[in-house]
Scaffold this motif. Sequence first.
Motif, PDB file in Angstrom:
ATOM      1  N   ALA A 199      66.446 -20.407 123.152  1.00 55.46           N
ATOM      2  CA  ALA A 199      65.425 -21.827 123.410  1.00 55.46           C
ATOM      3  C   ALA A 199      64.341 -21.677 124.131  1.00 55.46           C
ATOM      4  N   HIS A 200      63.471 -22.596 123.672  1.00 51.91           N
ATOM      5  CA  HIS A 200      62.028 -22.690 124.484  1.00 51.91           C
ATOM      6  C   HIS A 200      61.106 -21.303 124.667  1.00 51.91           C
ATOM      7  N   ASN A 201      60.899 -20.582 123.466  1.00 53.65           N
ATOM      8  CA  ASN A 201      59.888 -19.765 123.113  1.00 53.65           C
ATOM      9  C   ASN A 201      58.995 -20.333 122.236  1.00 53.65           C
ATOM     10  N   SER A 202      58.467 -19.304 121.229  1.00 49.35           N
ATOM     11  CA  SER A 202      57.423 -19.813 120.334  1.00 49.35           C
ATOM     12  C   SER A 202      57.783 -19.240 118.865  1.00 49.35           C
ATOM     13  N   PHE A 203      59.313 -19.080 118.708  1.00 46.24           N
ATOM     14  CA  PHE A 203      59.805 -18.691 117.265  1.00 46.24           C
ATOM     15  C   PHE A 203      59.223 -19.782 116.017  1.00 46.24           C
ATOM     16  N   THR A 204      59.064 -19.254 115.115  1.00 47.07           N
ATOM     17  CA  THR A 204      58.563 -20.277 113.964  1.00 47.07           C
ATOM     18  C   THR A 204      59.633 -19.945 112.790  1.00 47.07           C
ATOM     19  N   ASN A 205      59.301 -20.999 111.755  1.00 50.24           N
ATOM     20  CA  ASN A 205      60.040 -20.776 110.527  1.00 50.24           C
ATOM     21  C   ASN A 205      61.643 -21.044 110.715  1.00 50.24           C
ATOM     22  N   ILE A 206      62.038 -22.419 111.014  1.00 48.36           N
ATOM     23  CA  ILE A 206      63.376 -22.819 111.104  1.00 48.36           C
ATOM     24  C   ILE A 206      64.173 -22.655 109.960  1.00 48.36           C
ATOM     25  N   ARG A 207      63.636 -22.782 108.801  1.00 47.58           N
ATOM     26  CA  ARG A 207      64.251 -22.548 107.636  1.00 47.58           C
ATOM     27  C   ARG A 207      65.051 -21.262 107.443  1.00 47.58           C
ATOM     28  N   ASN A 208      64.147 -20.138 107.677  1.00 49.39           N
ATOM     29  CA  ASN A 208      64.582 -18.680 107.585  1.00 49.39           C
ATOM     30  C   ASN A 208      65.430 -18.528 108.693  1.00 49.39           C
ATOM     31  N   THR A 209      65.204 -19.226 109.999  1.00 50.79           N
ATOM     32  CA  THR A 209      66.095 -18.730 111.097  1.00 50.79           C
ATOM     33  C   THR A 209      67.497 -19.314 110.614  1.00 50.79           C
ATOM     34  N   LEU A 210      67.660 -20.356 110.235  1.00 54.67           N
ATOM     35  CA  LEU A 210      69.054 -20.996 109.700  1.00 54.67           C
ATOM     36  C   LEU A 210      69.540 -20.322 108.744  1.00 54.67           C
ATOM     37  N   LEU A 267      71.893 -21.874 120.580  1.00 51.84           N
ATOM     38  CA  LEU A 267      70.738 -22.812 121.235  1.00 51.84           C
ATOM     39  C   LEU A 267      69.509 -22.015 121.022  1.00 51.84           C
ATOM     40  N   ILE A 268      68.881 -22.866 120.112  1.00 52.58           N
ATOM     41  CA  ILE A 268      67.411 -22.324 119.804  1.00 52.58           C
ATOM     42  C   ILE A 268      66.454 -23.538 119.578  1.00 52.58           C
ATOM     43  N   GLY A 269      66.825 -24.424 120.465  1.00 53.19           N
ATOM     44  CA  GLY A 269      65.805 -25.774 120.687  1.00 53.19           C
ATOM     45  C   GLY A 269      64.379 -25.312 121.472  1.00 53.19           C
ATOM     46  N   GLY A 270      63.384 -26.177 121.314  1.00 56.64           N
ATOM     47  CA  GLY A 270      62.114 -25.617 122.211  1.00 56.64           C
ATOM     48  C   GLY A 270      61.349 -24.642 121.171  1.00 56.64           C
ATOM     49  N   ASN A 271      61.516 -24.454 119.920  1.00 54.75           N
ATOM     50  CA  ASN A 271      60.880 -23.409 119.236  1.00 54.75           C
ATOM     51  C   ASN A 271      60.727 -24.503 117.958  1.00 54.75           C
ATOM     52  N   PHE A 272      60.055 -23.668 116.996  1.00 52.84           N
ATOM     53  CA  PHE A 272      59.715 -24.541 115.542  1.00 52.84           C
ATOM     54  C   PHE A 272      58.830 -25.713 115.565  1.00 52.84           C
ATOM     55  N   LYS A 273      57.834 -25.470 116.491  1.00 58.08           N
ATOM     56  CA  LYS A 273      57.237 -26.762 116.948  1.00 58.08           C
ATOM     57  C   LYS A 273      56.506 -27.678 115.604  1.00 58.08           C
ATOM     58  N   HIS A 274      56.985 -28.845 115.620  1.00 59.59           N
ATOM     59  CA  HIS A 274      56.535 -29.837 114.579  1.00 59.59           C
ATOM     60  C   HIS A 274      56.870 -29.177 112.876  1.00 59.59           C
ATOM     61  N   GLU A 275      57.815 -28.329 112.838  1.00 62.78           N
ATOM     62  CA  GLU A 275      58.368 -28.048 111.491  1.00 62.78           C
ATOM     63  C   GLU A 275      59.062 -29.253 110.940  1.00 62.78           C
ATOM     64  N   THR A 276      59.739 -29.047 109.746  1.00 60.07           N
ATOM     65  CA  THR A 276      60.464 -30.126 109.218  1.00 60.07           C
ATOM     66  C   THR A 276      62.046 -29.498 109.175  1.00 60.07           C
ATOM     67  N   MET A 277      62.865 -30.386 109.671  1.00 51.30           N
ATOM     68  CA  MET A 277      64.238 -29.803 109.421  1.00 51.30           C
ATOM     69  C   MET A 277      64.695 -29.656 108.199  1.00 51.30           C
ATOM     70  N   LYS A 307      64.435 -30.648 121.553  1.00 48.94           N
ATOM     71  CA  LYS A 307      63.166 -30.474 121.852  1.00 48.94           C
ATOM     72  C   LYS A 307      62.131 -29.893 121.231  1.00 48.94           C
ATOM     73  N   CYS A 308      62.173 -29.775 119.649  1.00 50.00           N
ATOM     74  CA  CYS A 308      61.352 -28.808 118.973  1.00 50.00           C
ATOM     75  C   CYS A 308      59.862 -29.475 118.822  1.00 50.00           C
ATOM     76  N   PRO A 309      59.413 -30.564 118.270  1.00 54.84           N
ATOM     77  CA  PRO A 309      60.010 -31.416 117.761  1.00 54.84           C
ATOM     78  C   PRO A 309      59.900 -31.576 116.404  1.00 54.84           C
ATOM     79  N   LEU A 310      61.212 -31.569 115.858  1.00 52.72           N
ATOM     80  CA  LEU A 310      61.379 -31.459 114.540  1.00 52.72           C
ATOM     81  C   LEU A 310      61.264 -32.855 113.335  1.00 52.72           C
ATOM     82  N   TYR A 311      60.645 -32.835 112.366  1.00 55.35           N
ATOM     83  CA  TYR A 311      60.479 -33.936 111.485  1.00 55.35           C
ATOM     84  C   TYR A 311      61.628 -34.069 110.733  1.00 55.35           C
TER      85      TYR A 311
END
Length: 716
Positions: free
Chosen positions: A406-417, A430-440, A459-463
């Motif tokens: 959590a709370h780094n600057s990782f991107t691409n939540i779809r790929n992560t999941l 626990l991967i919160g605080g990443n993927f800023k303003h991406e879509t769930m 705490k991403c915040p995801l849409y």
Amino acid sequence: MQPLQYSYNNRKSEMLHIPLLGVSLVLLLFLASPASSCKEEEKTSLFEFLNGLSQASGLTSSWQNDTNCCLWEGVICNGDRTIIDISLAAMGLEGHISPSLGNLNGLLKLNLSGNLLSGGLPSTLLLSSSITVLDVSFNKLSGEFHELQSTPNSAMKVMNISSNFLTGYFPSTTLEGMKNLAALNMSNNSFAGEIPSTICVDKPFFVVLDLSYNQFVGRIPSELGNCSGLKVLKAGQNQLNGTLPSEIFNVTSLEHLSFPNNHLQGTLDPECIGKLRNLVILDLGWNGLNGKIPNSIGQLKRLEELHLDNNNMSGELPPALSSCSNLTTIILKDNNFQGDLNHVNFSTLSNLKFLDCRSNKFTGTIPESLYSCSNLIALRLSFNNLHGQFSSGINNLKSLRFLALAHNSFTNIRNTLQILSKSRTLTLVLIGGNFKHETMPDDDEFHGFENLMGLGINKCPLYGKLPNWLAKLKNLRALLLDDNKLSGPIPAWINSLNLLFYLDISNNNLTGDIPTALMEMPTLEAAHSAPIILKFPVYLAPFLQYRTTSGFPKMLNLGNNKFNGIIPPEIGQLQALLTLNLSFNNLHGEIPQSVGNLTNLQVLDLSYNNLTGEIPSVLERLHFLSKFNISSNDLEGPVPTGGQFSTFPDSSFFGNPKLCGATLMRHCNSADAVPVTDVSTEEYADKVIFAVAFGMFFGVGVLYDQMFLFRYIYFG
């Protein structure tokens, strides 16, 4: 005597066999027993001990006056009828230890550990010239450990007085005469004062010294360097200050060096560290150390555990760390380490199980070499400056159960999941605080997470909305999606998560009514069920490191959304709830009477809604309620005075000008009452809004977590 021959065809032989066998057994018992009864004076000493017990468990049935005390439970004699061993561990004994045991002149070992014995430790045991092993650990012994001039010919080799309530200064005089002492464990008491410089004098066999969990002060004596054969030196959880004396590093036999939770300062000297070639465990966490980890640490080929967490250390990790091929545990959290983790070749650390680098300043990407650590159970890199996308190489970690990034600057939540969902072992993610303003992602393409118990994407915040793939996580116990921008209603499938008991979806844009499906969650309905335990070893406080397991609160937090409608009367079904937060929504109607059924409730926040009517008097039943907030509604009538209501501050009721009561500025039936002044949302939120949070993370040999009730913390 010829062996007795047994034949099924000879009835006479068959008839003779049973009595002869009985005689043989009696003969064997006789030969195995002492020639005659134990010494009468020693039996008397044992009876004096027995009489000093208020609860003797099963001893009274075994220790009988008309029997041989050498055959009593826990008592062993030698061929001369002399008692040499008394072992009564974990027998449920209560009362005092009689000084009479010191009269047993042949006693070699005395083990009374794991009982409920109280009072002082008799001086006769410490002055005994025969006892070699004394273990009274894990009792309730108290009082000062008085200074005694021990006999010059003391035979004491092992003394374990740990986990009691003993006080006073270090008993240096008592120990000076114990020339044969090999192991001393005084941990988990309340000893105070300084560690004496004479502790190692004339003790050629001294190998174990454990002074941890006490109240020792001052500097670590440099004379400890004279303990040339010492293998274990532990003095953590005290109030020691200064630096680590360089003389300690001359004790090259040391295998376990542990001084966590003190006030030590200074740096790790490169020349000193390299001397401890036999070191297996180095624990200096929770101090004030600074500087770098020296490259000479690579010389510690036997090192298995490295704990330097919660210091002020900095710099890059030395590449030589990869030479410590036996490492199983690296805990470096809460420091100022920086640089690229790729400088360490983790592929050489095939035994690594736990890596915790939380809250540092590491940059770059997750090292690919880390995915060679096939035994890795827990990986925690939260609160750093890492970036990039997750690599599919993480699926090579076939033992990985706990992942906190959590709370780094990782991107691409779809790929992560997509990558993580393939894991069959992950229990906590626990991967919160990443993927800023991406879509769930909201589709059914994620298959896996078969054993996932805790998921934090907050705490991403995801849409987006609450995704349907969550309904597949049938083992889920805890779900954290707070502080995103999720919208839409709570889906009806929420009650299909039969094991879910901790739900935090606060601080989103969720809408609609609070569904009755949420009131049908089995683990929140069972009021009298045993507390649910997430099997994460816990880190509760510095003084209880890695030692306990905790249950998490059964919680429902829907605060700060856009829910409307009424509070469902069915809420009363969730009788196991400890925390209920519906604050900062658009709820209207009355507070349901059924809330009075939530008798386990400790926290109730209904503030900043449009609730009307009176405060139900049935809320007086909530005897465990410690936090209560109904401010900024449109409630009216008298405030209840029974139960816990007399303990709540005025701020719990602000913003309800129609309320009255003895604790408020508006008194009931008073025409001259002064109206209550409302406060702004921002001002109030700064003062009284609360959040309940939990963190799960790992430590020595196992995973650990942290739980703070009524206190806002970050996760990961």
